[in-house]
Design an enzyme around this catalytic site. Structure first.
Site, mmCIF file in Angstrom:
data_model
loop_
_atom_site.group_PDB
_atom_site.id
_atom_site.type_symbol
_atom_site.label_atom_id
_atom_site.label_comp_id
_atom_site.label_asym_id
_atom_site.label_seq_id
_atom_site.Cartn_x
_atom_site.Cartn_y
_atom_site.Cartn_z
ATOM 1 N N GLY A 289 65.787 99.197 -26.596
ATOM 2 C CA GLY A 289 66.225 98.284 -27.638
ATOM 3 C C GLY A 289 67.323 98.900 -28.483
ATOM 4 N NE ARG A 291 72.281 102.838 -34.692
ATOM 5 C CZ ARG A 291 73.474 102.508 -34.222
ATOM 6 N NH1 ARG A 291 73.604 102.211 -32.939
ATOM 7 N NH2 ARG A 291 74.526 102.469 -35.002
ATOM 8 C CE LYS A 294 70.595 100.186 -25.317
ATOM 9 N NZ LYS A 294 70.431 100.177 -26.800
ATOM 10 C CB SER A 295 73.747 105.578 -25.617
ATOM 11 O OG SER A 295 74.011 104.211 -25.366
ATOM 12 C CB THR A 313 81.567 97.912 -20.403
ATOM 13 O OG1 THR A 313 80.310 98.023 -21.084
ATOM 14 C CG2 THR A 313 81.465 98.543 -19.029
ATOM 15 C CG HIS A 330 78.741 105.849 -28.086
ATOM 16 N ND1 HIS A 330 77.950 105.741 -26.973
ATOM 17 C CD2 HIS A 330 78.065 105.226 -29.085
ATOM 18 C CE1 HIS A 330 76.843 105.073 -27.281
ATOM 19 N NE2 HIS A 330 76.902 104.749 -28.555
ATOM 20 N NE ARG A 334 81.805 108.626 -24.598
ATOM 21 C CZ ARG A 334 82.587 107.561 -24.722
ATOM 22 N NH1 ARG A 334 83.869 107.631 -24.369
ATOM 23 N NH2 ARG A 334 82.114 106.435 -25.222
#
Length: 453
Positions: A289, A291, A294-295, A313, A330, A334
């Site tokens: 869901g 926050r 999951k990322s 995307t 994000h 990385r």
């Protein structure tokens, strides 16, 4: 070579005997008590010898009577317990003993040796090569210090049987010079410290669960770690998550954690089976869901890869300032060496990829396809369905490791609008189709992964 892990814990062990954090309390409840990191090789060579090491050897069913070489990495007290030299003299040992290490570490030991004890002190520094009996010792620079900068070292040890290991504790991310010295080493085993777990606000002269996989990626890039290398995390502290969660994280990077007293056959069959590190093509779907983490979890799965194609995307979504901040966050986390491609042509990117792919995320990709085909206004979803089939085809035929992130939409309230319900239903079907074609499916809730497949 045979190696016995006399201890796998940090300076204060794990659990810390004075601490009541969840990690320490769970470790104590399980009886998982880890002493200071040290190892015994072939019953003749000690790698570090803190105050707990002699008793740990006895608990492991070993004697130190045959030890002829002690390699000390630095002068911190959990790595140098000089009283062991006194205990040895009390037992009447008269065989020669070599004690190697930085001068600061050796200085802590000199007063514990009698004038007639057959102990030879051998000061070493990064760049040295020393032969001890049938062992070849290469001394490497550690990203760590005890008294002065540069006074901590790592050991590249080759045994009489030609097997080779890297003893890398204590250290933070390895320097360019250290990586250059291990290039092409193809170690049989690497014992790499991972002290701080989820705590990242430390001095940088230890590893945590962010820097550990990046160092592992650098070692793989240098050819020091191969698919046949047994990677064991040591010097573990209570900032790590509980053992089952830690073991799960490490397994994705081809590393493992062993108990104190574990016996490792270097270059042979270990008592504990090696973790399965996905090689070649494999597909993982990560659901969660908003926050839920999951990322972040998906990024962890590929953190030990030196090169990754990050298939983004979402774009910057026009003038939406809040979205732009999220995208920037994000990008910032990385690792160096990851290549970001911002595109809606996910199927094309999957088919052409030569490096592992992180596809984040399916929900924004689907929303973009709906907008691209003007499906909301026209009511014609045929072109969107065709794009979904094309994506599934590319997912099935992926020739590299791929990890996709998607929103779990089936657990919330029913959307108030017809378009919201239509999007939920469509994404739910896409998720189910991807899951059916995936070797691994994980649901992330409150930052914790639950394996569905």
């Amino acid at each position: 070579m045979e190696l016995v892990l006399l201890g796998t814990g940090a300076a204060d062990g794990w659990p810390n005997p004075f601490c009541t954090c969840a990690s320490c309390m769970l470790a104590a409840a399980r009886g998982d008590i880890r002493g200071q990191t040290s190892a015994l090789v072939d019953d003749v060579l000690l790698l570090d010898c803190g105050p707990e090491a002699p008793r740990a050897a006895v608990r492991s069913g070993r004697t130190l009577a045959g030890v002829r070489h002690v390699l000390l990495t630095h002068a911190h007290p959990d790595h140098v317990g000089p009283a062991a030299l006194l205990f040895r003299s009390w037992a009447g040992r008269t065989e020669p003993l070599d004690v190697l290490g930085p001068p600061e570490a050796l200085d802590l030991c000199r007063d514990w040796v009698g004038p007639d004890d057959p102990v030879r002190f051998v000061p070493v520094a990064a760049g040295d090569t020393v032969t001890l009996g049938g062992y070849l010792v290469r001394v490497l620079a550690a990203t760590h210090w005890a008294v002065r900068e540069g006074d901590a070292v790592l050991y590249d040890l080759a045994g009489p049987d030609g097997r080779r290991l890297l003893w890398a504790t204590d250290t933070g991310p390895l320097s360019g010079a250290a990586l250059a010295r291990v290039r092409g080493a193809a170690y049989d085993a690497v014992f790499l410290e991972e002290t701080f777990g989820t705590k990242t606000d430390h001095g940088g002269d230890h590893h945590d669960l962010t820097s550990f996989p990046r160092t592992l990626a650098a070692l793989r890039e240098a050819g020091a770690v191969t698919d046949g290398t047994d990677v064991v995390a040591v010097h573990l502290g209570h900032h790590n998550p509980p053992l089952p969660e830690l073991a799960e994280r490490l397994s994705h990077w081809g590393a493992r954690v062993l108990d104190d007293g574990a016996v490792v056959s270097i270059g042979g069959d270990s008592i504990v089976a090696l973790p399965l590190r996905p090689a070649g093509a494999s597909r993982t779907l990560v659901l969660g869901g908003a926050r839920a983490g999951k990322s972040t979890y998906a990024e962890r799965l590929l953190a030990a890869e030196s090169r990754v194609l990050y298939l983004a995307t979402g774009g910057t979504d026009g003038g939406d300032a809040d979205w732009a901040v999220r995208v920037a966050a994000h990008r910032a986390r990385r690792p160096e060496g990851w290549h970001t491609v911002e595109t809606a042509d996910a199927a094309v990117a999957l088919r052409s990829a030569r490096d592992p792919v992180l596809f984040d995320c399916v929900g924004t990709w689907l929303a973009g396809r709906l907008d691209h085909h003007d499906a909301w206004r026209s009511g014609d979803f045929g072109a969107v369905d065709a794009d979904v089939e094309d994506l599934l085809s590319a997912w099935r035929s992926a020739s590299v490791r791929v990890v996709a992130v998607s929103n779990e939409v089936g657990s919330g309230v029913v959307p108030a609008t017809a378009s919201g319900r239509r999007f939920r239903d469509l994404l739910g079907r896409v998720n189910a189709s991807l899951a059916a074609e995936s070797e691994s499916v994980v649901l992330v809730s409150a930052g914790l992964p639950v394996t569905l497949r």
